[in-house]
Design a protein around this motif. Structure first.
Motif, PDB file in Angstrom:
ATOM      1  N   UNK A  80      50.554 -33.831   5.779  1.00 45.29           N
ATOM      2  CA  UNK A  80      49.594 -33.803   4.683  1.00 45.29           C
ATOM      3  C   UNK A  80      49.431 -32.365   4.187  1.00 45.29           C
ATOM      4  N   UNK A  81      49.772 -32.129   2.957  1.00 43.68           N
ATOM      5  CA  UNK A  81      49.646 -30.778   2.417  1.00 43.68           C
ATOM      6  C   UNK A  81      48.174 -30.410   2.280  1.00 43.68           C
ATOM      7  N   UNK A  82      47.881 -29.143   2.504  1.00 42.66           N
ATOM      8  CA  UNK A  82      46.509 -28.666   2.413  1.00 42.66           C
ATOM      9  C   UNK A  82      46.048 -28.705   0.969  1.00 42.66           C
ATOM     10  N   UNK A  83      44.879 -29.286   0.738  1.00 49.62           N
ATOM     11  CA  UNK A  83      44.315 -29.343  -0.606  1.00 49.62           C
ATOM     12  C   UNK A  83      43.434 -28.121  -0.820  1.00 49.62           C
ATOM     13  N   UNK A  84      43.851 -27.251  -1.703  1.00 49.80           N
ATOM     14  CA  UNK A  84      43.083 -26.028  -1.957  1.00 49.80           C
ATOM     15  C   UNK A  84      42.071 -26.265  -3.075  1.00 49.80           C
ATOM     16  N   UNK A  85      41.057 -25.441  -3.088  1.00 48.08           N
ATOM     17  CA  UNK A  85      40.043 -25.499  -4.140  1.00 48.08           C
ATOM     18  C   UNK A  85      40.660 -25.203  -5.496  1.00 48.08           C
ATOM     19  N   UNK A  86      41.758 -24.446  -5.481  1.00 41.30           N
ATOM     20  CA  UNK A  86      42.393 -24.039  -6.736  1.00 41.30           C
ATOM     21  C   UNK A  86      42.886 -25.233  -7.538  1.00 41.30           C
ATOM     22  N   UNK A  87      43.441 -26.220  -6.851  1.00 40.14           N
ATOM     23  CA  UNK A  87      43.983 -27.391  -7.546  1.00 40.14           C
ATOM     24  C   UNK A  87      42.885 -28.142  -8.291  1.00 40.14           C
ATOM     25  N   UNK A  88      41.738 -28.312  -7.645  1.00 33.98           N
ATOM     26  CA  UNK A  88      40.624 -29.022  -8.274  1.00 33.98           C
ATOM     27  C   UNK A  88      40.035 -28.183  -9.403  1.00 33.98           C
ATOM     28  N   UNK A  89      39.865 -26.887  -9.151  1.00 34.07           N
ATOM     29  CA  UNK A  89      39.253 -25.997 -10.147  1.00 34.07           C
ATOM     30  C   UNK A  89      40.091 -25.907 -11.411  1.00 34.07           C
ATOM     31  N   UNK A  90      41.417 -25.835 -11.262  1.00 31.35           N
ATOM     32  CA  UNK A  90      42.289 -25.758 -12.441  1.00 31.35           C
ATOM     33  C   UNK A  90      42.097 -26.979 -13.326  1.00 31.35           C
ATOM     34  N   UNK A  91      42.049 -28.139 -12.707  1.00 29.76           N
ATOM     35  CA  UNK A  91      41.850 -29.381 -13.469  1.00 29.76           C
ATOM     36  C   UNK A  91      40.468 -29.403 -14.107  1.00 29.76           C
ATOM     37  N   UNK A  92      39.468 -28.940 -13.355  1.00 30.12           N
ATOM     38  CA  UNK A  92      38.099 -28.932 -13.869  1.00 30.12           C
ATOM     39  C   UNK A  92      37.968 -28.040 -15.100  1.00 30.12           C
ATOM     40  N   UNK A  93      38.485 -26.820 -15.028  1.00 33.01           N
ATOM     41  CA  UNK A  93      38.346 -25.889 -16.140  1.00 33.01           C
ATOM     42  C   UNK A  93      39.194 -26.282 -17.345  1.00 33.01           C
ATOM     43  N   UNK A  94      40.273 -27.018 -17.120  1.00 32.70           N
ATOM     44  CA  UNK A  94      41.110 -27.469 -18.238  1.00 32.70           C
ATOM     45  C   UNK A  94      40.353 -28.394 -19.174  1.00 32.70           C
ATOM     46  N   UNK A  95      39.424 -29.173 -18.647  1.00 36.10           N
ATOM     47  CA  UNK A  95      38.710 -30.135 -19.486  1.00 36.10           C
ATOM     48  C   UNK A  95      37.414 -29.557 -20.069  1.00 36.10           C
ATOM     49  N   UNK A  96      37.126 -28.282 -19.781  1.00 39.57           N
ATOM     50  CA  UNK A  96      35.946 -27.635 -20.352  1.00 39.57           C
ATOM     51  C   UNK A  96      36.301 -26.886 -21.625  1.00 39.57           C
ATOM     52  N   UNK A  97      35.360 -26.838 -22.548  1.00 40.89           N
ATOM     53  CA  UNK A  97      35.564 -26.079 -23.780  1.00 40.89           C
ATOM     54  C   UNK A  97      35.543 -24.587 -23.475  1.00 40.89           C
ATOM     55  N   UNK A  98      36.252 -23.818 -24.286  1.00 44.83           N
ATOM     56  CA  UNK A  98      36.354 -22.369 -24.070  1.00 44.83           C
ATOM     57  C   UNK A  98      35.146 -21.678 -24.686  1.00 44.83           C
ATOM     58  N   UNK A  99      34.040 -21.680 -23.943  1.00 40.74           N
ATOM     59  CA  UNK A  99      32.804 -21.061 -24.407  1.00 40.74           C
ATOM     60  C   UNK A  99      32.465 -19.873 -23.508  1.00 40.74           C
ATOM     61  N   UNK A 100      31.406 -19.153 -23.881  1.00 42.72           N
ATOM     62  CA  UNK A 100      30.983 -18.006 -23.072  1.00 42.72           C
ATOM     63  C   UNK A 100      30.576 -18.444 -21.669  1.00 42.72           C
ATOM     64  N   UNK A 101      29.898 -19.582 -21.570  1.00 40.66           N
ATOM     65  CA  UNK A 101      29.475 -20.059 -20.252  1.00 40.66           C
ATOM     66  C   UNK A 101      30.684 -20.429 -19.389  1.00 40.66           C
ATOM     67  N   UNK A 102      31.727 -20.957 -20.032  1.00 39.76           N
ATOM     68  CA  UNK A 102      32.953 -21.283 -19.298  1.00 39.76           C
ATOM     69  C   UNK A 102      33.606 -20.019 -18.755  1.00 39.76           C
ATOM     70  N   UNK A 103      33.655 -18.981 -19.585  1.00 37.52           N
ATOM     71  CA  UNK A 103      34.232 -17.709 -19.146  1.00 37.52           C
ATOM     72  C   UNK A 103      33.442 -17.125 -17.980  1.00 37.52           C
TER      73      UNK A 103
END
Length: 366
Positions: A80-103
């Motif tokens: 079982x490959x280790x699930x890193x926080x990076x994989x989830x975070x990348x997907x999460x930020x992809x669906x957010x609008x590019x606003x100041x709060x997102x940055x």
């Protein structure tokens, strides 16, 4: 840095520094099949690594050497490959609008969440990991003065972590919702300080030579608008005939109408003509200059983290509502003018109203 043995055989640690704070880096020692001493780095205390975990890894390695094959626990982990926080975070930020709060959230994620959880399997997170992360945030220092993160900042980071974890559960990245273990600080950060009429006049006098800053201060104190709303005003948002201004409320995801005074209406009209405005009134964000004037005039002896008394741009919105209440404006009218979704947000100003009990207190003779 010092090297220390532990009560657990074959487990040791070295003193290290992480983000300017004392930390421990754990290692295990054992004899390989050739009877040579091997030492392997396991990880840091700040990353959630503990002696028991190190001992488990050491025992699994020794068992493998003895029986010539990997124990089921290790074999299962390797498949079982280790699930890193990076994989989830990348997907999460992809669906957010590019606003100041997102940055801002991306910055907090990279500086704190990713750093702490980078080498930890998110599927195996537990309460201990979460508690360690919270303590880690409380001990982080920044700047030459070794200032610690404000409790509000820590809450923002913890809330972002909760959001990423919940996103991971909802989208089937992980099954264990450890966000329930996140404990936030209880903070009373409601701003109490608002500008007096004399201070308002001082502010206008200090900014009158900069027509951009002067107009922004005028809009803020005459409408109660947030800075984000003001910076997004367009020419067609202004109704000079009926003296109305349409404002975008990004916090409540809505638009609402503000009333223009005769003076503010004239200021806007002159500004549009003099600056040949075709669309947006303000093409850049002068937040630093706005803040600099407020700091110079009102924050000379105020602590940096004193949110109750420090004057910031949002204090102008608070000033607008406070003076409405002082002038006897009904609380529901203030709610409408502030575009508050919940009357509870507006009730804080009720204590300033002239009929809030001041006369009853003044009639006391003791």
């Amino acid at each position: 840095m010092g090297r220390h043995t532990t009560k657990t055989t074959g487990v040791l640690y070295r003193d290290t520094i992480t983000n300017g704070k004392a930390d421990k880096t754990y290692y295990i020692r054992y004899k390989d099949v050739n009877n040579k001493t091997r030492e392997i780095k396991i990880g840091k205390y700040s990353e959630g690594i503990r002696e028991n975990y190190c001992n488990q890894i050491r025992n699994e390695i020794i068992t493998k050497q003895r029986i010539g094959e990997e124990p089921p626990a290790i074999s299962k982990k390797k498949k079982k490959s280790i699930l890193s926080i990076e994989k989830i975070a990348e997907s999460y930020f992809e669906q957010r609008n590019d606003t100041r709060s997102t940055l801002t959230d991306k910055s907090n994620y990279n500086k704190y969440i990713k750093v702490f959880f980078n080498e930890i399997d998110i599927d195996n997170l537990n309460k201990t990991n979460i508690d360690s992360f919270s303590k880690y945030l409380q001990n982080i220092t920044y700047s030459k003065d070794n200032k610690k993160l404000a409790e509000k900042t820590i809450n923002n980071i913890l809330n972002l972590f909760k959001t990423i974890i919940k996103y991971g559960v909802k989208n089937d990245f992980i099954k264990n919702d450890v966000s329930k273990y996140v404990k936030l600080f209880s903070i009373d950060n409601a701003r109490e300080r608002f500008l007096s009429k004399e201070e308002i006049n001082t502010l206008f006098e200090s900014s009158k030579n900069d027509d951009v800053l002067y107009l922004i201060y005028k809009i803020a104190l005459n409408t109660g608008a947030r800075l984000s709303s003001i910076l997004n005003i367009q020419k067609n948002d202004i109704d000079f005939t009926h003296e109305l201004l349409t404002l975008k409320d990004f916090k409540n995801k809505s638009t609402y109408k503000a009333f223009l005074t005769e003076e503010l209406s004239q200021l806007l009209e002159n500004y549009i003509i003099n600056h040949d405005i075709k669309n947006k009134l303000f093409i850049s964000n002068p937040e630093r200059r706005l803040r600099s004037i407020l700091n110079t005039l009102f924050n000379e002896n105020i602590q940096e983290d004193d949110r109750k008394n420090k004057i910031v741009f949002h204090s102008l919105r608070h000033t607008f509502a406070s003076h409405l209440a002082i002038n006897g404006t009904p609380i529901f009218t203030i709610q409408k003018l502030m575009n508050h979704k919940d009357i509870k947000m507006t009730l804080r100003y009720a204590k300033l109203a002239p009929d809030s009990g001041r006369e009853a207190i003044s009639s006391l003779y003791f």
